[in-house]
Scaffold this motif. Structure first.
Motif, PDB file in Angstrom:
ATOM      1  N   UNK A 275       9.245  -5.991  17.234  1.00  0.00           N
ATOM      2  CA  UNK A 275       8.201  -5.571  16.297  1.00  0.00           C
ATOM      3  C   UNK A 275       7.473  -4.357  16.873  1.00  0.00           C
ATOM      4  N   UNK A 276       7.406  -3.295  16.091  1.00  0.00           N
ATOM      5  CA  UNK A 276       6.789  -2.041  16.535  1.00  0.00           C
ATOM      6  C   UNK A 276       5.378  -1.928  15.968  1.00  0.00           C
ATOM      7  N   UNK A 277       4.464  -1.525  16.824  1.00  0.00           N
ATOM      8  CA  UNK A 277       3.054  -1.461  16.410  1.00  0.00           C
ATOM      9  C   UNK A 277       2.807  -0.294  15.450  1.00  0.00           C
ATOM     10  N   UNK A 278       2.140  -0.593  14.346  1.00  0.00           N
ATOM     11  CA  UNK A 278       1.705   0.444  13.398  1.00  0.00           C
ATOM     12  C   UNK A 278       0.271   0.147  12.950  1.00  0.00           C
ATOM     13  N   UNK A 279      -0.404   1.184  12.505  1.00  0.00           N
ATOM     14  CA  UNK A 279      -1.775   1.020  11.989  1.00  0.00           C
ATOM     15  C   UNK A 279      -1.904   1.883  10.735  1.00  0.00           C
ATOM     16  N   UNK A 280      -1.262   1.492   9.652  1.00  0.00           N
ATOM     17  CA  UNK A 280      -1.253   2.366   8.475  1.00  0.00           C
ATOM     18  C   UNK A 280      -2.666   2.655   7.956  1.00  0.00           C
ATOM     19  N   UNK A 281      -2.853   3.880   7.522  1.00  0.00           N
ATOM     20  CA  UNK A 281      -4.103   4.261   6.850  1.00  0.00           C
ATOM     21  C   UNK A 281      -3.744   4.455   5.387  1.00  0.00           C
ATOM     22  N   UNK A 282      -4.362   3.631   4.543  1.00  0.00           N
ATOM     23  CA  UNK A 282      -3.966   3.599   3.134  1.00  0.00           C
ATOM     24  C   UNK A 282      -5.059   4.185   2.248  1.00  0.00           C
ATOM     25  N   UNK A 283      -4.637   4.738   1.129  1.00  0.00           N
ATOM     26  CA  UNK A 283      -5.586   5.238   0.139  1.00  0.00           C
ATOM     27  C   UNK A 283      -4.978   5.079  -1.247  1.00  0.00           C
ATOM     28  N   UNK A 369       0.379   7.260   6.976  1.00  0.00           N
ATOM     29  CA  UNK A 369      -0.801   7.630   6.198  1.00  0.00           C
ATOM     30  C   UNK A 369      -0.344   7.889   4.777  1.00  0.00           C
ATOM     31  N   UNK A 370      -0.988   7.231   3.794  1.00  0.00           N
ATOM     32  CA  UNK A 370      -0.607   7.522   2.406  1.00  0.00           C
ATOM     33  C   UNK A 370      -0.956   6.383   1.466  1.00  0.00           C
ATOM     34  N   UNK A 371      -0.397   6.442   0.283  1.00  0.00           N
ATOM     35  CA  UNK A 371      -0.588   5.364  -0.689  1.00  0.00           C
ATOM     36  C   UNK A 371       0.335   4.209  -0.301  1.00  0.00           C
ATOM     37  N   UNK A 372       0.121   3.012  -0.855  1.00  0.00           N
ATOM     38  CA  UNK A 372       1.057   1.922  -0.571  1.00  0.00           C
ATOM     39  C   UNK A 372       2.498   2.335  -0.857  1.00  0.00           C
ATOM     40  N   UNK A 373       2.696   3.077  -1.919  1.00  0.00           N
ATOM     41  CA  UNK A 373       4.043   3.496  -2.297  1.00  0.00           C
ATOM     42  C   UNK A 373       4.654   4.413  -1.225  1.00  0.00           C
ATOM     43  N   UNK A 374       3.903   5.423  -0.788  1.00  0.00           N
ATOM     44  CA  UNK A 374       4.515   6.366   0.155  1.00  0.00           C
ATOM     45  C   UNK A 374       4.624   5.766   1.552  1.00  0.00           C
TER      46      UNK A 374
END
Ligand code: FMN
Length: 436
Positions: A275-283, A369-374
Motif C-alpha cells: 500500500x502506497x501512501x497518498x494524501x489526495x487534495x479534492x475539490x 490533486x483534482x476532482x474525484x473524477x480526475x
C-alpha cells in the motif's frame, strides 16, 4: 473488475483529530471516548476500504529544543490513546472492514501481544491485524526504563525472533482442541493444547497461550520498514506493507525489490499487498482543488514552527540548533526512522533548512490533486503502471469533512470505474485482503 483492481486503506491514529479549523467541531472529548473514530470507521466501511490502521508511539515528544511545549501546543503526535483498546469498539459497529492496531515488538512482552491480538481476533470474528513496529525513539525506551533503544538493525533481528514466538503461541491450540463434550464433561482436550518451550536469543516463553485459537489464527500482519533490513523483515512475514517510495518509478522498484525478497523467503509475492501512501487534495472543480493545495502549502510556509516540531517527533531529530537560512546540514543521523530521514535529505540537497522544512510533509508516493473524477483517473493510471496493490490514505490530522470528501466523493468514483472492491466477499480480513 479491470486488470489491476486495487485496495484502499486508511492510516490514522487514536489522537486529536483536526481541532483548529472552522469545520472541526468543538467537542474536545469525542475522540477520547471513541465517538469520532466510530463515525470514521462507518464512513470507511461504507466506502469499501479494506482496512483502517491505527498508528502508535509511546511518548510525549520533547525533542524539539528539548521541551514538549510546542509539541503539546500543536497536538500532532501527542496526546495519544492506546490503539488496542479502540479496536473492539470499531469492529463492534462494523461488519466487514479490517482494523489493524500498531504494537511495538520492542516493548510489548510477546506473550501479552499474542494473547491480546488473539482476544481481539475473537471479539472481531476475525477482522484484526497487527502493525509490527520496533519503535523509533529513545524517549519511548525511557518510558520503559531503558536508556536507549537497541540499534536499528538489531531491533529487526529481535523482532524477527519475537514474531516467530508469537506465531507459535497463536498455533499452540490445535483446531479441534475445544471439544465441549457434555457426555464426558470435557470442555477442552489437554493433548491438543501444546506448550511451545521457546528459547531464543532475545525471547523465551513456555506457552501455551491461555487464549483458544482465534478465527484467523494469525491476525493479518502489517509492516512498514523501508530500510534494507526492514524490507527483509517485512517481506518475510507481512500480509500488507506500508510504504512511501517517491513517484511511480520508485514505487515499481520498491515493489520489485520486496516481492523478490518474499520469493527468497519461499513466499508467493501475491500474498503480500503493498500500500502506497497518498494524501489526495479534492475539490468540486480542478481549480478549487488547486487552490486548496496552494492554501495547504502556504500554511506550511507560515507555520514553520509546526513543521519543525512535527519533523522532530517523526525523525527524532532536533533541528533547533541549526540556522534556518543556512544549507541543510548533511551530517545528521537518527536511530529512528532512517528511511524517512534519508528521503528528506535526498530530496532537499542544496536547500536551506527553512526551504526544506516548509516543504516537508509525511511524504506521499504520488501527488493527487483534482476532482474525484480526475483523481480516480490518476490513481488508475499510476496503479496500472506500478502493477499493484493499493493506496494508503494518510490524512492527518483527520477531519470529518476530509473523510467525507474521500468516502463520499472519491471512493464512489473509484467503484464506479470498477477500480476498487464493491463489497466484501469473505468473513475474515485476510481472505478479503488476498481476494485480488
Ligand atoms: C506508512 C508508515 C507507517 C508507520 N507507522 C508506524 C507506527 O505506527 N509506529 C511506529 O513506531 N513506527 C511506524 N512506522 C515506522 C516503521 O515501522 C519503521 O520503524 C520505520 O520506518 C524505521 O524503519 P526503517 O528504517 O526500516 O524504515 C511507520 C512507517 C511508515 C512508512
Amino acid at each position: 473488475m479491470p486488470a489491476n483492481p486495487f485496495h484502499l486503506a486508511w492510516f490514522g491514529n487514536f489522537t486529536v483529530p483536526e481541532w483548529n479549523d472552522p469545520f472541526a467541531g468543538n467537542d474536545p472529548h469525542q475522540w477520547m471516548n471513541g465517538d469520532f473514530y466510530i463515525d470514521m470507521i462507518a464512513a470507511l466501511e461504507r466506502a469499501c476500504f479494506d482496512y483502517f490502521i491505527i498508528e502508535d508511539s509511546l511518548m510525549v515528544p520533547d525533542i524539539y529544543a528539548g521541551t514538549a511545549e510546542l509539541e503539546l501546543k500543536h497536538a500532532r503526535y501527542a496526546p495519544k490513546l492506546d490503539p488496542m483498546c479502540l479496536v473492539p469498539l470499531l469492529t463492534r459497529v462494523t461488519q466487514h472492514i479490517g482494523v489493524i492496531a500498531t504494537a511495538s515488538a520492542t516493548f510489548y512482552p510477546p506473550f501479552m501481544l499474542a494473547r491480546t491480538m488473539s482476544t481481539l481476533d475473537h471479539l472481531s470474528r476475525g477482522r484484526v491485524g497487527w502493525n509490527i513496529v520496533t519503535s523509533s525513539e529513545d524517549r519511548a525506551a525511557q518510558n520503559f526504563g531503558i536508556e536507549k533503544l537497541p540499534e536499528h538493525d538489531l531491533r529487526y533481528e529481535m523482532a524477527e525472533e519475537y514474531v516467530e514466538l508469537v506465531l507459535r503461541l497463536w498455533e499452540s491450540w490445535e483446531p479441534d482442541a475445544i471439544v465441549m463434550d457434555r457426555g464426558q464433561g470435557v470442555y477442552a482436550d489437554y493433548t491438543k493444547v501444546n506448550p511451545v518451550h521457546y528459547e531464543g536469543r532475545f525471547h523465551r516463553s513456555r506457552g501455551p497461550l491461555n487464549t483458544p485459537r482465534s478465527p484467523q489464527v494469525r491476525p493479518v500482519l502489517c509492516q512498514a520498514g523501508g530500510s534494507p533490513r526492514g524490507r527483509t523483515f517485512s517481506s518475510k512475514y507481512a500480509d500488507t506493507l506500508l510504504s512511501i517510495p517517491a513517484g511511480v518509478e520508485e514505487m515499481k522498484r520498491y515493489r520489485a525489490d520486496v516481492r523478490a525478497r518474499a520469493v527468497g523467503h519461499g513466499r508467493d509475492p501475491d500474498d503480500m499487498k503493498i500500500m502506497y501512501v497518498v494524501q489526495p487534495i479534492l475539490g468540486s472543480t480542478e481549480r478549487e482543488a488547486r487552490e486548496r493545495k496552494a492554501q495547504r502549502d502556504a500554511a506550511a510556509q507560515e507555520n514553520l514552527e509546526l513543521q519543525l516540531v512535527h519533523m522532530a517527533a517523526v525523525m527524532e531529530i532536533d533541528m533547533s540548533p541549526f540556522d534556518l537560512d543556512e544549507p541543510l546540514p548533511t551530517h545528521i543521523a537518527t536511530n529512528g526512522h532512517q528511511s524517512t530521514l534519508q528521503s528528506f535529505l535526498d530530496a532537499n540537497q542544496g536547500k536551506t533548512l527553512r526551504e526544506a522544512a516548509s516543504g516537508w510533509r509525511v511524504a506521499e508516493s504520488i501527488e493527487l490533486v483534482g476532482t474525484p473524477d480526475s483523481v480516480a483517473a490518476q490513481m488508475d493510471e499510476a496503479m496500472q503502471e506500478v502493477g499493484g496493490d493499493g493506496f494508503l490514505f494518510f490524512g492527518q490530522p483527520v477531519s470529518r469533512r476530509y473523510l467525507n470528501e474521500v468516502c463520499d466523493g472519491l471512493a464512489p468514483e473509484l467503484r464506479r470505474r470498477g477500480l476498487t472492491r464493491d463489497g466484501y466477499d469473505h468473513k475474515l480480513f485476510r481472505d478479503n485482503l488476498l481476494a485480488f
